[in-house]
Write an enzyme that holds these catalytic residues in place. Structure first.
Site, PDB file in Angstrom:
ATOM      1  N   TRP A  73       0.817  -1.216   0.000  1.00 55.65           N
ATOM      2  CA  TRP A  73       0.000   0.000   0.000  1.00 55.65           C
ATOM      3  C   TRP A  73       0.848   1.261   0.000  1.00 55.65           C
ATOM      4  O   TRP A  73       0.512   2.252  -0.655  1.00 55.65           O
ATOM      5  CB  TRP A  73      -0.988  -0.022   1.156  1.00 55.65           C
ATOM      6  CG  TRP A  73      -2.033  -1.071   0.953  1.00 55.65           C
ATOM      7  CD1 TRP A  73      -2.219  -2.223   1.659  1.00 55.65           C
ATOM      8  CD2 TRP A  73      -3.021  -1.088  -0.093  1.00 55.65           C
ATOM      9  NE1 TRP A  73      -3.244  -2.952   1.127  1.00 55.65           N
ATOM     10  CE2 TRP A  73      -3.765  -2.285   0.051  1.00 55.65           C
ATOM     11  CE3 TRP A  73      -3.348  -0.214  -1.130  1.00 55.65           C
ATOM     12  CZ2 TRP A  73      -4.809  -2.618  -0.807  1.00 55.65           C
ATOM     13  CZ3 TRP A  73      -4.395  -0.554  -1.986  1.00 55.65           C
ATOM     14  CH2 TRP A  73      -5.113  -1.745  -1.818  1.00 55.65           C
ATOM     15  N   ASP A  82      -1.137   7.001   5.978  1.00 51.43           N
ATOM     16  CA  ASP A  82      -2.282   6.200   5.550  1.00 51.43           C
ATOM     17  C   ASP A  82      -2.573   5.206   6.678  1.00 51.43           C
ATOM     18  O   ASP A  82      -1.925   4.175   6.800  1.00 51.43           O
ATOM     19  CB  ASP A  82      -1.958   5.470   4.253  1.00 51.43           C
ATOM     20  CG  ASP A  82      -3.071   4.515   3.812  1.00 51.43           C
ATOM     21  OD1 ASP A  82      -4.106   4.432   4.502  1.00 51.43           O
ATOM     22  OD2 ASP A  82      -2.888   3.843   2.773  1.00 51.43           O
ATOM     23  N   LYS A 104     -12.473  -0.883   7.722  1.00 53.07           N
ATOM     24  CA  LYS A 104     -11.672  -1.688   8.657  1.00 53.07           C
ATOM     25  C   LYS A 104     -12.217  -1.497  10.080  1.00 53.07           C
ATOM     26  O   LYS A 104     -12.872  -2.367  10.621  1.00 53.07           O
ATOM     27  CB  LYS A 104     -10.197  -1.273   8.612  1.00 53.07           C
ATOM     28  CG  LYS A 104      -9.644  -1.030   7.230  1.00 53.07           C
ATOM     29  CD  LYS A 104      -9.326  -2.290   6.476  1.00 53.07           C
ATOM     30  CE  LYS A 104      -8.593  -1.961   5.178  1.00 53.07           C
ATOM     31  NZ  LYS A 104      -8.243  -3.147   4.391  1.00 53.07           N
TER      32      LYS A 104
END
Length: 362
Positions: free
Chosen positions: A103, A174, A198
């Protein structure tokens, strides 16, 4: 119906109390006779929900007054573009992207459309275990405008627990898989962002926490929906927001408060992950490939030493009431995501299954 435990990395499990409240209110929200999915986002009732949600997340994270909270579209990937488009004056501005995994690297690749990011690799492998260099050893440029990093890589199960101390830099994080799982010192960051699916709620919403001095008119024409100043000026409602996602997030925030806040949630998360890691480490059947100092509390990848049993493990785990355990296609193996809504009971059931499976196929 047998109790099912969902270990999916996202969209992920939700607190049962929140699901029951959604079910109860679905057809008749606020005794209005209509669903929250049908109500106008400009209505008095929804505007109150918006204000309450913003206050609740500020309370949970102890967000300073010199920050704004935005509820945005497009997932975290949209922020990969929004960040350089909003912050950089020219395409030649220097920026640093810390590469810790999939990511973090994806964010850097997207930034290449708008600038020439300097990608700094900080991941090592020693004795078969992955680890991350201490922040003090990161080769950050003296003239970089900002530093972007991902504190928790969901695919590899790699986490950074240090708090950045680059006081002369804009630090951007992030936090898609960690925000609201533990306390965080927001004042150390210029921007913190997280996709909702999440620990915040359901897909369709992204939270962006941004320091107010960074809200400037961008250097170039950019899509209005990605323009932070426009979004702040319009209270995150420049266009119709993802109302259902916002509603679910508001319920999650209140649920977290009822649980005692983020310190208590973090303690529970640590207990769950310790229980699972201990089971993996004490076994000759399973293994984890991340150094103890960088093991994620949220996403626990593990592998069977005999990977020919992987498919059998997954099939039998579903029959045992465990779902979402398949590892990401890039790395394979298994992955158990232990977000806030996952209970210790669920982790205990997973460990019970792992023990039974290892005894059966050893």
């Amino acid at each position: 119906m047998n109790k099912i435990f969902n270990f999916s990395a996202g969209p992920s499990t939700l607190p049962k109390q929140v699901l029951r409240q959604i079910k109860k209110e679905l057809y008749n929200w606020k005794n209005m006779g209509i669903s929250v999915m049908e109500i106008s986002h400009r209505s008095e009732e929804f505007l109150q929900l918006m204000q309450d949600a913003k206050q609740d997340i500020c309370d949970l994270l102890d967000i300073p007054e010199n920050y704004e909270v935005l509820f945005c579209h497009g997932g975290a990937r949209a922020q990969f573009s929004a960040i350089p488009m909003n912050l950089l004056k020219t395409s030649s501005d220097n920026v640093d992207y810390i590469n810790t995994g999939y990511w973090a690297y994806s964010a850097a690749i997207e930034a290449k459309k708008y600038c020439d990011p300097r990608i700094i690799n900080v991941s090592n492998k020693k004795n078969g275990l992955y680890n991350i260099q201490p922040i003090s050893k990161w080769d950050v440029a003296t003239n970089s405008i900002y530093i972007h990093y991902c504190p928790n890589e969901t695919i590899d199960g790699i986490a950074i627990y240090e708090t950045p101390n680059f006081y002369d830099k804009i630090v951007i994080a992030d936090c898609s898989s960690t925000l609201l799982s533990s306390p965080i010192n927001i004042s150390r960051f210029g921007i913190v962002y997280a996709a909702a699916q999440k620990n915040i709620g359901i897909a369709g919403l992204t939270v962006v926490i941004i320091r107010k001095d960074l809200l400037k008119i961008p250097r170039q024409e950019i899509p209005s929906i990605l323009n932070y100043k426009i979004l702040v000026d319009n209270c995150s409602m420049f266009n119709t927001p993802a109302t259902m996602s916002w509603y679910v997030a508001s319920l999650i925030f209140k649920w977290l408060k009822k649980q005692g806040g983020l310190k208590k949630i973090n303690k529970r998360n640590q207990e769950k992950s310790d229980f699972l890691y201990n089971a993996i480490d004490s076994s000759n059947f399973y293994f984890n490939n991340v150094d103890v100092s960088n093991r994620s509390c949220m996403n626990v990848p593990f592998f069977l030493k005999n990977n020919k049993l992987d498919n059998i493990f997954l099939k039998e785990s579903i029959c045992f009431g465990l779902r979402g355990l398949q590892g990401h296609r890039i790395v394979g193996g298994m992955r158990a995501s232990l977000y806030n809504a996952m209970t210790l009971e669920g982790v205990q059931k997973l460990v019970e299954f792992m023990k039974l499976f290892s005894e059966k196929y050893s």
